[in-house]
Design an enzyme around this catalytic site. Structure first.
Site, PDB file in Angstrom:
ATOM      1  N   HIS A  75       1.047  -3.561   2.774  1.00  0.00           N
ATOM      2  CA  HIS A  75       2.053  -3.464   1.715  1.00  0.00           C
ATOM      3  C   HIS A  75       1.443  -3.920   0.407  1.00  0.00           C
ATOM      4  O   HIS A  75       0.645  -4.853   0.394  1.00  0.00           O
ATOM      5  CB  HIS A  75       3.279  -4.337   2.051  1.00  0.00           C
ATOM      6  CG  HIS A  75       4.466  -3.968   1.244  1.00  0.00           C
ATOM      7  ND1 HIS A  75       4.684  -4.465  -0.018  1.00  0.00           N
ATOM      8  CD2 HIS A  75       5.472  -3.100   1.502  1.00  0.00           C
ATOM      9  CE1 HIS A  75       5.789  -3.926  -0.497  1.00  0.00           C
ATOM     10  NE2 HIS A  75       6.290  -3.097   0.395  1.00  0.00           N
TER      11      HIS A  75
ATOM     12  N   ASP B  81       8.680  -0.234   7.902  1.00  0.00           N
ATOM     13  CA  ASP B  81       8.659   1.068   8.567  1.00  0.00           C
ATOM     14  C   ASP B  81       8.087   0.992   9.971  1.00  0.00           C
ATOM     15  O   ASP B  81       8.265   1.907  10.772  1.00  0.00           O
ATOM     16  CB  ASP B  81       7.856   2.068   7.722  1.00  0.00           C
ATOM     17  CG  ASP B  81       8.535   2.331   6.394  1.00  0.00           C
ATOM     18  OD1 ASP B  81       9.742   2.577   6.403  1.00  0.00           O
ATOM     19  OD2 ASP B  81       7.858   2.266   5.355  1.00  0.00           O
TER      20      ASP B  81
HETATM   21  N1  CMC Z   1      -4.551   0.940   7.923  1.00  0.00           N
HETATM   22  C1  CMC Z   1      -5.872   0.682   7.697  1.00  0.00           C
HETATM   23  N2  CMC Z   1      -6.353   0.186   6.547  1.00  0.00           N
HETATM   24  C2  CMC Z   1      -5.473  -0.081   5.567  1.00  0.00           C
HETATM   25  C3  CMC Z   1      -4.096   0.149   5.722  1.00  0.00           C
HETATM   26  C4  CMC Z   1      -3.651   0.682   6.957  1.00  0.00           C
HETATM   27  N3  CMC Z   1      -2.344   0.920   7.163  1.00  0.00           N
HETATM   28  N4  CMC Z   1      -3.444  -0.196   4.585  1.00  0.00           N
HETATM   29  C5  CMC Z   1      -4.388  -0.630   3.745  1.00  0.00           C
HETATM   30  N5  CMC Z   1      -5.606  -0.567   4.329  1.00  0.00           N
HETATM   31  C6  CMC Z   1      -6.888  -1.039   3.760  1.00  0.00           C
HETATM   32  C7  CMC Z   1      -7.403  -0.074   2.689  1.00  0.00           C
HETATM   33  O1  CMC Z   1      -8.263   0.914   3.237  1.00  0.00           O
HETATM   34  C8  CMC Z   1      -8.113  -1.015   1.762  1.00  0.00           C
HETATM   35  O2  CMC Z   1      -9.347  -1.362   2.365  1.00  0.00           O
HETATM   36  P1  CMC Z   1     -10.676  -1.620   1.471  1.00  0.00           P
HETATM   37  O3  CMC Z   1     -10.349  -2.820   0.622  1.00  0.00           O
HETATM   38  O4  CMC Z   1     -11.759  -1.851   2.452  1.00  0.00           O
HETATM   39  O5  CMC Z   1     -10.871  -0.371   0.664  1.00  0.00           O
HETATM   40  C9  CMC Z   1      -7.259  -2.285   1.783  1.00  0.00           C
HETATM   41  O6  CMC Z   1      -6.618  -2.255   3.063  1.00  0.00           O
HETATM   42  C10 CMC Z   1      -6.198  -2.332   0.681  1.00  0.00           C
HETATM   43  O7  CMC Z   1      -5.383  -1.164   0.770  1.00  0.00           O
HETATM   44  P2  CMC Z   1      -4.850  -0.355  -0.464  1.00  0.00           P
HETATM   45  O8  CMC Z   1      -4.646   1.057  -0.053  1.00  0.00           O
HETATM   46  O9  CMC Z   1      -5.697  -0.609  -1.669  1.00  0.00           O
HETATM   47  O10 CMC Z   1      -3.429  -1.073  -0.694  1.00  0.00           O
HETATM   48  P3  CMC Z   1      -2.246  -0.518  -1.554  1.00  0.00           P
HETATM   49  O11 CMC Z   1      -1.486  -1.696  -1.995  1.00  0.00           O
HETATM   50  O12 CMC Z   1      -2.723   0.425  -2.596  1.00  0.00           O
HETATM   51  O13 CMC Z   1      -1.400   0.360  -0.497  1.00  0.00           O
HETATM   52  C11 CMC Z   1       0.056   0.906   1.297  1.00  0.00           C
HETATM   53  C12 CMC Z   1      -0.312  -0.129   0.209  1.00  0.00           C
HETATM   54  C13 CMC Z   1       1.405   0.489   1.899  1.00  0.00           C
HETATM   55  C14 CMC Z   1       0.238   2.280   0.638  1.00  0.00           C
HETATM   56  C15 CMC Z   1      -1.045   0.937   2.376  1.00  0.00           C
HETATM   57  O14 CMC Z   1      -1.152  -0.319   3.011  1.00  0.00           O
HETATM   58  C16 CMC Z   1      -0.811   2.031   3.420  1.00  0.00           C
HETATM   59  O15 CMC Z   1      -1.234   3.173   3.223  1.00  0.00           O
HETATM   60  N6  CMC Z   1      -0.114   1.689   4.572  1.00  0.00           N
HETATM   61  C17 CMC Z   1       0.235   2.679   5.556  1.00  0.00           C
HETATM   62  C18 CMC Z   1       1.484   3.456   5.117  1.00  0.00           C
HETATM   63  C19 CMC Z   1       2.739   2.614   5.231  1.00  0.00           C
HETATM   64  O16 CMC Z   1       2.988   1.964   6.239  1.00  0.00           O
HETATM   65  N7  CMC Z   1       3.578   2.669   4.175  1.00  0.00           N
HETATM   66  C20 CMC Z   1       4.872   1.968   4.116  1.00  0.00           C
HETATM   67  C21 CMC Z   1       4.862   0.878   3.104  1.00  0.00           C
HETATM   68  S1  CMC Z   1       6.228  -0.290   3.247  1.00  0.00           S
HETATM   69  C22 CMC Z   1       7.693   0.493   2.851  1.00  0.00           C
HETATM   70  C23 CMC Z   1       7.658   1.449   1.732  1.00  0.00           C
HETATM   71  O17 CMC Z   1       7.185   1.185   0.649  1.00  0.00           O
HETATM   72  O18 CMC Z   1       8.176   2.551   1.945  1.00  0.00           O
END
Ligand code: CMC
Length: 434
Positions: free
Chosen positions: A311, A368
């Site tokens: 998140h 989720d």
């Molecule tokens: N699985 C594997 N690696 C992950 C995941 C995941 N679910 N989420 C983040 N990472 C890694 C990402 O690759 C990055 O690694 P590195 O630093 O080595 O490059 C690090 O963690 C930081 O991730 P980010 O993508 O920069 O984080 P963000 O704040 O931009 O994205 C997120 C947040 C929720 C979009 C992301 O964690 C994600 O894609 N999660 C899976 C989708 C999900 O469950 N979404 C629902 C979010 S909660 C409710 C809502 O908002 O609807």
């Protein structure tokens, strides 16, 4: 809006230029640096991909403490609201700032009830979609289309029109959602039953048939109500920001909310709830090999991510997920549902939470991760999960739209860019290009 204190931040640029910036401290949380004059005075803009460090407004609707894992609506803990309140009360709270008194609630619920029907002409619109149409596509199209029936209520500066539109949307969204579902399975649309409460009426329109009596299960109804409460607001998330951005052009409330729905649909946002269950299903069909999927999620060359993990704001735990985790077990038990996917979910959580990759990046299960499992246990089909999220988030979207319109500081959202393309060059006639 509560009063906030103001301060000052002085920085020195590389060339020695002194830059003085005002700061703003809210009632809780981060301190804001006002960069509003940075460009005009210093020809500088801020660069912040994904707006991860940018506050686009001041807001008094919900407070998220990502480190402590806390979420409050208008000061009330979501734990208390989910346990003791109802979704219409929470909608009222978000929109009006206070929980309703008994008479205010009666008036609000009766206003919502008096608008649950859709204009009959809208039914033809549902017929026009292909049978396999995704209900989120229908939901946002129908919400935008609804604006065409209420053009006399479009003026964002007319508080009565805005209130009327918030009531209409609240009343009609479950009807639209249920019609979208009925369309997808070829069953007749069920008209709302105004003798039922908000969620029971929705269950009736979703699962009832004209040929047999249907009484919504109170356990399912109460569980759904609590789920909607937990989804009702969450600061400046992607879809809420979309609603504010669209609305900042003074587009009407229906059009702005439809924009939010499209933002919610994506798998990184509200689309994650169905993606989680699809992923758990894949793991199940692949011999329950949880470790294989954890490995894939860690592989930088593999685009696969563990859906329902991570998140932008929560770096400790997502309080909504914590509530839902306990809730999932209870609901499944009370409904007598034995879902093998729940075991896989627990295993996945256990493996991921003890893995260095996830620990280092502070990746915890989010809302989720569990909501999809519960929606499934309550009998909803996978493709409706994000629609349920939208019904829950609707009061939050509308409260933010209203707050934005009422805020005298609001300006049309129009970010800058750092231009990184070609500099000026001469046009080359077609025949001279090689
Ligand atoms: N699985 C594997 N690696 C992950 C995941 C995941 N679910 N989420 C983040 N990472 C890694 C990402 O690759 C990055 O690694 P590195 O630093 O080595 O490059 C690090 O963690 C930081 O991730 P980010 O993508 O920069 O984080 P963000 O704040 O931009 O994205 C997120 C947040 C929720 C979009 C992301 O964690 C994600 O894609 N999660 C899976 C989708 C999900 O469950 N979404 C629902 C979010 S909660 C409710 C809502 O908002 O609807």
């Amino acid at each position: 809006m509560f009063t906030t204190s103001e301060g000052e931040l002085n920085i020195t640029a590389e060339d020695g230029t002194k830059i003085k910036l005002a700061t703003l401290t809210g009632t809780e949380g981060d301190v804001g640096i006002d960069v509003g004059k940075l460009r005009a005075e210093h020809h500088m803009v801020t660069l912040d991909y994904g707006f991860a460090n940018t506050a686009g407004c001041q807001s008094a609707i919900s407070f998220v403490d990502g480190d402590a894992g806390e979420l409050r609506y208008r000061g009330y803990n979501i734990e208390d609201l989910a346990e003791h309140s109802t979704f219409p009360q929470v909608a009222y709270l978000l929109l009006n700032g206070e929980l309703p008194t008994p008479s205010e609630l009666e008036e609000y619920e009766s206003a919502v009830r008096s608008h649950t029907l859709l204009n009959e002409e809208m039914k033809r619109m549902f017929d026009a979609f292909p049978r396999k149409a995704h209900p989120m596509g229908i939901l946002s199209a129908a919400t935008a289309a609804m604006s065409t029936f209420y053009e006399q209520y479009h003026n964002p500066r007319d508080a009565d029109s805005v209130r009327e539109s918030t009531i209409r949307l609240m009343a009609k969204l479950p009807t639209v959602a249920a019609f979208a579902y009925k369309k997808s399975i070829g069953q007749p649309y069920m008209y709302p039953r105004n003798d039922l409460d908000y969620t029971s009426n929705f269950l009736y329109m979703m699962f009832g048939l004209p040929v047999a009596p249907y009484e919504p299960d109170p356990v399912v109804s109460r569980a759904l109500d609590a789920l909607l409460i937990l989804h009702a607001d969450h600061g400046q998330n992607c879809s809420t920001s979309a609603v504010r951005l669209v609305g900042s052009s003074e587009a009407n409330l229906f059009a702005s909310v439809a924009g939010g729905m499209n933002a919610l649909w994506g798998p990184l946002h509200g689309g994650a709830n169905s993606a989680v269950v699809a992923m758990l299903n894949d793991i199940h069909e692949d011999g329950n090999d949880v470790a294989k999927y954890v490995k894939m999620a860690k592989d930088k060359d593999d685009p696969f991510r563990l859906m329902g993990f991570g998140h932008r704001v929560y770096k400790n735990f997502d309080p909504r997920a914590k509530i839902l985790k306990g809730f999932a077990g209870n609901v499944l038990e009370r409904l007598g549902v034995d879902d093998p996917l729940l075991d896989i979910a627990s295993k996945l959580e256990e493996v991921a939470l003890s893995d260095e990759y996830f620990i280092e990046r502070k990746l915890y299960p989010n809302i989720d991760f569990y909501s999809g499992m519960i929606f499934r246990a309550l009998g909803f089909p996978l493709r409706m999960f994000t629609v349920l999220f939208a019904i829950g988030r609707l009061p939050g979207w509308m409260a933010h739209w209203q707050e934005m319109i009422e805020d005298p500081n609001t300006r049309i959202s129009r970010p800058r860019q750092i231009y990184a393309g070609e500099t000026s060059r001469d046009y080359v006639e077609l025949e001279k290009r090689v």
